[in-house]
Design a protein around this motif. Structure first.
Motif, PDB file in Angstrom:
ATOM      1  N   ALA A 197      -3.941  -0.131  -5.190  1.00  0.00           N
ATOM      2  CA  ALA A 197      -2.757   0.113  -4.351  1.00  0.00           C
ATOM      3  C   ALA A 197      -1.975   1.327  -4.872  1.00  0.00           C
ATOM      4  O   ALA A 197      -1.489   2.147  -4.072  1.00  0.00           O
ATOM      5  N   ALA A 198      -1.867   1.465  -6.198  1.00  0.00           N
ATOM      6  CA  ALA A 198      -1.140   2.593  -6.784  1.00  0.00           C
ATOM      7  C   ALA A 198      -1.858   3.904  -6.467  1.00  0.00           C
ATOM      8  O   ALA A 198      -1.220   4.920  -6.151  1.00  0.00           O
ATOM      9  N   LYS A 199      -3.196   3.891  -6.535  1.00  0.00           N
ATOM     10  CA  LYS A 199      -3.973   5.086  -6.189  1.00  0.00           C
ATOM     11  C   LYS A 199      -3.746   5.456  -4.724  1.00  0.00           C
ATOM     12  O   LYS A 199      -3.576   6.631  -4.388  1.00  0.00           O
ATOM     13  N   ALA A 200      -3.760   4.435  -3.854  1.00  0.00           N
ATOM     14  CA  ALA A 200      -3.563   4.677  -2.416  1.00  0.00           C
ATOM     15  C   ALA A 200      -2.173   5.267  -2.165  1.00  0.00           C
ATOM     16  O   ALA A 200      -2.033   6.218  -1.380  1.00  0.00           O
ATOM     17  N   ARG A 201      -1.138   4.721  -2.817  1.00  0.00           N
ATOM     18  CA  ARG A 201       0.226   5.247  -2.652  1.00  0.00           C
ATOM     19  C   ARG A 201       0.298   6.705  -3.085  1.00  0.00           C
ATOM     20  O   ARG A 201       0.927   7.533  -2.433  1.00  0.00           O
ATOM     21  N   ARG A 202      -0.356   7.022  -4.207  1.00  0.00           N
ATOM     22  CA  ARG A 202      -0.345   8.389  -4.722  1.00  0.00           C
ATOM     23  C   ARG A 202      -1.002   9.333  -3.724  1.00  0.00           C
ATOM     24  O   ARG A 202      -0.469  10.412  -3.420  1.00  0.00           O
ATOM     25  N   LEU A 203      -2.160   8.938  -3.179  1.00  0.00           N
ATOM     26  CA  LEU A 203      -2.866   9.791  -2.223  1.00  0.00           C
ATOM     27  C   LEU A 203      -2.071   9.959  -0.928  1.00  0.00           C
ATOM     28  O   LEU A 203      -2.056  11.043  -0.345  1.00  0.00           O
ATOM     29  N   ASP A 204      -1.410   8.884  -0.477  1.00  0.00           N
ATOM     30  CA  ASP A 204      -0.565   8.979   0.724  1.00  0.00           C
ATOM     31  C   ASP A 204       0.583   9.959   0.504  1.00  0.00           C
ATOM     32  O   ASP A 204       0.912  10.763   1.383  1.00  0.00           O
ATOM     33  N   ALA A 205       1.186   9.897  -0.677  1.00  0.00           N
ATOM     34  CA  ALA A 205       2.291  10.805  -1.000  1.00  0.00           C
ATOM     35  C   ALA A 205       1.799  12.247  -1.032  1.00  0.00           C
ATOM     36  O   ALA A 205       2.474  13.163  -0.542  1.00  0.00           O
TER      37      ALA A 205
END
Length: 144
Positions: free
Chosen positions: A118-126
């Motif tokens: 989830a943290a990786k996904a948030r980073r990529l979305d940002a």
């Protein structure tokens, strides 16, 4: 002082014959007395060659990046805070004991962690969001 050893903990003490004390004249203010009396203390303790220290403790002390430690593994403590030789001697011994006590604490091992999915996904979305903002600023889109 009639002590025969510097006690660090109930189980660890350093015999007096491992400590080398030299009395020198203190620097700084002191009036006419300063040039006559050697009140400052230079305490030397051979960390590398001391049979009193456990190996792990010796390694921790030697691995510290302390400017008071010589290349040969000798710890030099200068004490000139007080006006009497006896009080400076006591101060130097207390500081040596405090230094060794601090090295007794074994640092906790660092456990490497990984970021969650989830943290990786948030980073990529940002990152995608920032990319869109920057793309919106380009010259090409200004005139369309």
């Amino acid at each position: 002082m009639g002590s025969t050893a510097l006690e660090i903990t109930p189980t660890l003490s350093i015999p007096d014959d491992e400590l080398v004390e030299r009395f020198v004249r203190a620097s700084g203010a002191g009036g006419q007395n300063v040039n006559k009396v050697a009140t400052a203390v230079e305490l030397r303790f051979d960390v590398a060659g001391s049979p009193s220290l456990p190996d792990a403790l010796r390694d921790r002390l030697l691995s510290r990046r302390d400017r008071r430690l010589t290349d040969e593994g000798v710890l030099v403590i200068d004490a000139q805070r007080f006006r009497t030789q006896d009080r400076n001697r006591q101060d130097a011994r207390e500081r040596l004991a405090a230094l060794i006590t601090a090295a007794l604490v074994v640092p906790k091992k660092r456990i490497a962690t990984k970021p969650s999915r989830a943290a990786k996904a948030r980073r990529l979305d940002a990152k995608r969001g920032r990319s869109e903002v920057k793309r919106g600023r380009s010259q090409k889109n200004q005139w369309e």
